[in-house]
Design an enzyme around this catalytic site. Sequence first.
Site, short mmCIF file in Angstrom:
data_model
loop_
_atom_site.label_atom_id
_atom_site.label_comp_id
_atom_site.label_asym_id
_atom_site.label_seq_id
_atom_site.Cartn_x
_atom_site.Cartn_y
_atom_site.Cartn_z
N LYS A 114 0.85 -1.20 0.00
CA LYS A 114 0.00 0.00 0.00
C LYS A 114 0.88 1.25 0.00
O LYS A 114 2.10 1.16 0.25
CB LYS A 114 -0.92 -0.02 1.22
CG LYS A 114 -0.18 0.03 2.55
CD LYS A 114 -1.14 -0.20 3.71
CE LYS A 114 -0.40 -0.21 5.04
NZ LYS A 114 -1.28 -0.59 6.15
N TYR A 143 18.63 29.33 9.67
CA TYR A 143 17.53 30.23 10.02
C TYR A 143 17.30 30.26 11.52
O TYR A 143 17.35 29.21 12.18
CB TYR A 143 16.23 29.77 9.36
CG TYR A 143 16.18 30.03 7.88
CD1 TYR A 143 16.15 31.32 7.38
CD2 TYR A 143 16.13 28.97 6.99
CE1 TYR A 143 16.08 31.55 6.01
CE2 TYR A 143 16.06 29.18 5.61
CZ TYR A 143 16.04 30.49 5.13
OH TYR A 143 15.96 30.70 3.79
C1 LIG Z 1 -0.64 -1.77 6.62
C2 LIG Z 1 -1.27 -3.02 7.06
C3 LIG Z 1 -0.48 -4.14 7.36
C4 LIG Z 1 1.03 -4.11 7.36
O1 LIG Z 1 1.47 -3.54 8.55
P1 LIG Z 1 3.03 -3.43 8.89
O2 LIG Z 1 3.07 -2.89 10.25
O3 LIG Z 1 3.58 -2.45 7.90
O4 LIG Z 1 3.58 -4.77 8.72
C5 LIG Z 1 -1.13 -5.31 7.70
N1 LIG Z 1 -2.48 -5.38 7.75
C6 LIG Z 1 -3.26 -4.31 7.48
C7 LIG Z 1 -4.74 -4.45 7.57
C8 LIG Z 1 -2.69 -3.11 7.14
O5 LIG Z 1 -3.47 -2.06 6.87
#
Ligand SMILES: *Cc1c(COP(=O)(O)O)cnc(C)c1O
Length: 367
Positions: free
Chosen positions: A35, A256
């Site tokens: 994702k 800055y």
């Molecule tokens: C993002 C996600 C994961 C992966 O989580 P990590 O902590 O990056 O391993 C697993 N399950 C769901 C439902 C997620 O949204």
Amino acid sequence: MPRPIEAIIHQPALAHNLQRARDCTPDAQVFAVVKANAYGHGIERVFEAFRAADGFALLDLDEAQRLRDLGWRGPILLLEGCFEARDLELCSRLRLWHAVHCEQQIDWLAMHKTHEPHRVFLKLNSGMNRLGFTPSAFRGAWTRLNALPQVDEISLMTHFSDADGPRGIDRALAVFEEAAADLPGERSLSNSAAVLRHSSRPGVRADWVRAGIMSYGSAPDFPEHDIAHWDLRPTMTLRSKVLAVQALQPGDSVGYGSTFVTERPMRIGIVACGYADGYPRHACHGTPVLVGGRRTATIGRVSMDLLAVDLTDLPQEGAGSEVTLWGQGPQGSVLAIDEVARAAGTIGYELMCAVARRVPVHLDPLV
Ligand SMILES: *Cc1c(COP(=O)(O)O)cnc(C)c1O
């Protein structure tokens, strides 16, 4: 010459880290979670390294389409399912598995016209209280889905709120086991933290694990454990060069707001990297950085295009020296993204997702 900043995506490290998820859960199938454009790495850039996964998991339909365009014919799971009824048409066309976390998604399925029934992952809210059916509604949702001709296989999933911390997964696991007891179907429970920390627990191993952040070389439970502890390798390097060197006298300031004033003579390097590249502006004075593969620290405020590093104890480094903001440096040196994230009050996830478009990305390919 282009501005010297660049990001490198290390395909060998991606493949290594995915294999670590397999080693931790040898009986499970592994979803590579891609994702958010593969946690900022780019789906197209991680695809070859993650081909060994049993499936991919993501949120956006257009990312699923990109995976199919790359030639992936195996499983793809939509972790949040459909966002509106007509998304189901694309699920049918692309043969996507999808989560079902609420009654409305079941209503949409009941009205969906398809020749090929769908595989769904029924999601239980085991205490995170974001998405999913409550334990008392779970069985009713399963019964509804099971009666639909549009559905041919129902798997069961939940997402742990505390797999990375001291609360652990005991309560969520008990909630899941009670709600799912004697329901048929494959199980998917673990994220990276659960894969790394809780895989030896009977019951969590399940059929499918969802490996996200560990595959990208960040320790989900940093600073309790670091990537060296978990044998994970950085998959993204952000690197640049020293553009200029300044010699400071006591009382001189840097950047800055003159927030940093030196009390001693110092030699500092000005680096072509700033918050407009995705480096965190909140990284406090003293954030670790590598120059020529050697550890030193940032000085003063991060500005849009530049930041300053301490070269006082690195006399051999100067204009043109290579600077590793995070990732893999020269001669096998490593600066975990988790360390930089911590100094900025955030987590590795956020930094890797936020590298700016203006930073050119190059591949360190699989051999
Ligand atoms: C993002 C996600 C994961 C992966 O989580 P990590 O902590 O990056 O391993 C697993 N399950 C769901 C439902 C997620 O949204």
